[in-house]
Design a protein around this motif. Structure first.
Motif, PDB file in Angstrom:
ATOM      1  N   UNK A  78      33.377  44.950  42.513  1.00  0.00           N
ATOM      2  CA  UNK A  78      33.950  45.904  41.577  1.00  0.00           C
ATOM      3  C   UNK A  78      34.967  45.254  40.651  1.00  0.00           C
ATOM      4  N   UNK A  79      35.740  46.103  39.982  1.00  0.00           N
ATOM      5  CA  UNK A  79      36.678  45.593  38.977  1.00  0.00           C
ATOM      6  C   UNK A  79      38.036  45.219  39.560  1.00  0.00           C
ATOM      7  N   UNK A  80      38.508  45.924  40.574  1.00  0.00           N
ATOM      8  CA  UNK A  80      39.898  45.757  41.029  1.00  0.00           C
ATOM      9  C   UNK A  80      40.038  44.867  42.260  1.00  0.00           C
ATOM     10  N   UNK A  81      39.097  44.947  43.179  1.00  0.00           N
ATOM     11  CA  UNK A  81      39.259  44.264  44.469  1.00  0.00           C
ATOM     12  C   UNK A  81      39.373  42.743  44.361  1.00  0.00           C
ATOM     13  N   UNK A  82      38.623  42.054  43.484  1.00  0.00           N
ATOM     14  CA  UNK A  82      38.797  40.599  43.411  1.00  0.00           C
ATOM     15  C   UNK A  82      40.216  40.193  43.055  1.00  0.00           C
ATOM     16  N   UNK A  83      40.854  40.936  42.162  1.00  0.00           N
ATOM     17  CA  UNK A  83      42.232  40.619  41.782  1.00  0.00           C
ATOM     18  C   UNK A  83      43.186  40.816  42.965  1.00  0.00           C
ATOM     19  N   UNK A  84      43.008  41.898  43.689  1.00  0.00           N
ATOM     20  CA  UNK A  84      43.894  42.191  44.816  1.00  0.00           C
ATOM     21  C   UNK A  84      43.784  41.123  45.906  1.00  0.00           C
ATOM     22  N   UNK A  85      42.554  40.741  46.229  1.00  0.00           N
ATOM     23  CA  UNK A  85      42.340  39.805  47.335  1.00  0.00           C
ATOM     24  C   UNK A  85      42.749  38.378  46.972  1.00  0.00           C
ATOM     25  N   UNK A  86      42.489  37.966  45.733  1.00  0.00           N
ATOM     26  CA  UNK A  86      42.842  36.607  45.331  1.00  0.00           C
ATOM     27  C   UNK A  86      44.327  36.471  44.969  1.00  0.00           C
ATOM     28  N   UNK A  87      44.921  37.553  44.488  1.00  0.00           N
ATOM     29  CA  UNK A  87      46.317  37.477  44.058  1.00  0.00           C
ATOM     30  C   UNK A  87      47.329  37.535  45.182  1.00  0.00           C
ATOM     31  N   UNK A  88      46.947  38.098  46.348  1.00  0.00           N
ATOM     32  CA  UNK A  88      47.940  38.306  47.402  1.00  0.00           C
ATOM     33  C   UNK A  88      48.377  37.000  48.060  1.00  0.00           C
ATOM     34  N   UNK A  89      47.564  35.939  47.984  1.00  0.00           N
ATOM     35  CA  UNK A  89      47.946  34.668  48.610  1.00  0.00           C
ATOM     36  C   UNK A  89      49.105  34.002  47.864  1.00  0.00           C
ATOM     37  N   UNK A  90      48.980  33.741  46.537  1.00  0.00           N
ATOM     38  CA  UNK A  90      50.160  33.187  45.843  1.00  0.00           C
ATOM     39  C   UNK A  90      51.349  34.133  45.856  1.00  0.00           C
ATOM     40  N   UNK A  91      51.066  35.443  45.899  1.00  0.00           N
ATOM     41  CA  UNK A  91      52.168  36.402  45.964  1.00  0.00           C
ATOM     42  C   UNK A  91      52.990  36.208  47.224  1.00  0.00           C
ATOM     43  N   UNK A  92      52.330  36.033  48.365  1.00  0.00           N
ATOM     44  CA  UNK A  92      53.051  35.867  49.625  1.00  0.00           C
ATOM     45  C   UNK A  92      53.861  34.569  49.628  1.00  0.00           C
ATOM     46  N   UNK A  93      53.327  33.513  49.019  1.00  0.00           N
ATOM     47  CA  UNK A  93      54.070  32.248  48.936  1.00  0.00           C
ATOM     48  C   UNK A  93      55.332  32.424  48.089  1.00  0.00           C
ATOM     49  N   UNK A 202      39.421  47.453  52.675  1.00  0.00           N
ATOM     50  CA  UNK A 202      38.417  47.898  53.649  1.00  0.00           C
ATOM     51  C   UNK A 202      38.313  49.424  53.706  1.00  0.00           C
ATOM     52  N   UNK A 203      39.449  50.108  53.569  1.00  0.00           N
ATOM     53  CA  UNK A 203      39.465  51.565  53.723  1.00  0.00           C
ATOM     54  C   UNK A 203      39.011  52.338  52.502  1.00  0.00           C
TER      55      UNK A 203
END
Length: 481
Positions: A78-93, A202-203
């Motif tokens: 979809x349109x939103x999920x790739x951004x959420x999943x890929x962006x959270x790693x650098x965000x946590x760092x 997932x939800x």
């Protein structure tokens, strides 16, 4: 109209959990980052505020760009999920590095470290928070279901603020070294962000594709338009401009109060640090309880009415804060309760209005531009925090605030009292005016959905793109519920 199955509670809950990825670090930033920069890292108040303002200036480019790109993203997720999943790693760092004091002793060295880090931190936050927020408009078309969905998001947003305060309180009591305290806070919020984004994806994944299957496109997402032309287009939407005014005034006011609360409790009221956390929990705890109440009120009346009823309570409470004298602790908490009742509407109302504006935009243009619309409000959300912290740091610096002084000048005391109450109250009055002028009510939105369904049927029956997509068909400009 064709209707989707009712929005399950499990989807609302899963969507709400995603808010914690941004709510916890945003809460820690709003309440503690100015204090961390000045009293732990050692920056001057003016430079500390400048760091955050610098990052938000970058967000002026970053936010609409990510929103625009996410609208045009084509993937199996979809349109939103790739951004959420890929962006959270650098965000946590970045969460970890933000709350770490570097081995630098000069003011400009510290400023450079945190200014450069803010570029990466804010870009990562945008890549996660903006697509997540825009996802709300893609999980339901129903007026009241959207309010319920955003109410769940709001509850988790306020709950994230409470969780951040509780985490801070526990760590402050068990860890003595200030630098270690904040470093541990960063590590915990980083781990939480990754976990909550995964739960959210997932939800909500199945429901997302149900909505897409029931929502044929009037025009392709990657239509040949530029970012600047799209930005100009969305700002021509009168209803959208009302939401921007409402949110900017209200959110800056709330963040001014949050930024000044530690100084108000410590410097003016002369109370121990524990009272700051209790006061913040009083406001946020009341707000999370009132979200449930206001959501019920919205079902009976409308989104605009909820704000017009709730925001004045915050105006009165904030206006009264300047009258508090040291020792009036009980009255401070009473005012905190009334402020929380009003603050709840600021969390839920603007974001629940936005999906309806996106529907209106699709009717006028044929495009689904959730990312671009939500990017403007997400930017205002982050800008409001930065402006509040910059203004607070600048005023404290100009009036002679000294972090290690046993007593502060009279000018500092007046600055703290004005910034925590009367000035935010004036800003909230401005937001009430914008809310009164907001034109889309339940009946108007129902008409928009019916018109959209007609156009989608025409699109399916004809191989040619529908004509006159740029002709406005909005409801009246004037207010109405």
């Amino acid at each position: 109209m064709q209707k989707l199955p009712s929005l399950p509670f499990s989807v609302k809950l899963a969507y709400g959990t995603g808010e914690l990825a941004a709510a916890v670090p945003s809460s820690l930033s709003a309440f503690f980052v100015l204090y961390f920069f000045t009293d732990v890292a050692g920056l001057t108040p003016a430079l500390a505020g400048s760091v955050l303002l610098f990052g938000r200036l970058w967000d002026a480019i970053n936010d609409p760009l990510v929103g625009w790109l996410s609208d045009r993203t084509e993937s199996r997720l979809g349109r939103r999920y790739p951004w959420m999943l890929l962006g959270v790693i650098p965000l946590s760092i970045c969460f970890v590095l933000l709350w770490t004091v570097p081995p630098v002793t000069t003011q400009w060295g510290l400023f450079s470290y945190y200014a450069v880090l803010s570029l990466f931190a804010f870009a990562s936050l945008t890549a996660v928070q903006l697509p997540y927020t825009a996802l709300a408009a893609e999980l339901s078309d129903d007026y009241d279901e959207r309010t319920a969905l955003i109410s769940m998001k709001s509850a988790f947003s306020i709950g994230g603020s409470i969780l951040g305060l509780v985490m801070a309180q526990i760590i402050f009591e068990r860890v003595n070294d200030p630098a270690a305290q904040y470093r541990l806070l960063g590590q915990l919020s980083a781990s939480l962000a990754v976990f909550m984004i995964v739960i959210c994806v997932l939800g909500t994944y199945r429901r997302y594709w149900q909505v897409q299957a029931n929502r044929p496109r009037l025009a392709p997402n990657a239509a040949a338009t530029s970012l600047l032309s799209d930005i100009r287009s969305v700002f021509r939407n009168a209803a959208f401009r009302k939401i921007l005014g409402l949110y900017l005034c209200g959110w800056v006011g709330i963040q001014l109060t949050a930024a000044m609360l530690p100084y108000f409790v410590d410097v003016w009221m002369g109370l121990p640090e524990s009272h700051f956390a209790r006061m913040a929990l009083t406001v946020q705890g009341t707000a999370i309880a009132m979200v449930i109440v206001w959501e019920r009120v919205a079902r009976l009346s409308g989104k605009r009415t909820v704000f017009l009823l709730g925001a004045p309570l915050a105006v009165l409470a904030l206006s009264a804060l300047i009258t508090l004298q040291p020792g009036e602790v009980f009255m401070m908490y009473v005012l905190g309760v009334f402020a929380g009742m009003g603050v709840a509407t600021m969390y839920m109302v603007p974001f629940s209005m936005l999906p309806d504006v996106v529907d209106l935009d699709e009717l006028e243009t044929g495009l689904r531009r959730e990312g671009l619309y939500f990017s403007a409000v997400v930017f205002l959300q982050k800008l409001g925090i930065a402006v509040a912290l910059f203004a607070s740091g600048s005023f404290l610096g100009l009036t002679g605030f000294a972090a290690d002084a046993e007593s502060q000048p009279l000018a500092v005391l007046w600055a703290i009292r004005l910034l925590i109450g009367p000035l935010p109250a004036i800003l909230l009055l401005g937001s009430l005016w914008f809310a009164y002028r907001y034109p889309i009510n339940r009946r108007c939105h129902q008409q928009i959905l019916l018109a959209l369904q007609d156009k989608r049927l025409q699109t399916q029956q004809s191989p040619l793109p529908p004509s006159n997509l740029n002709q406005p068909t909005a409801g009246p400009e004037g207010p109405g519920e």
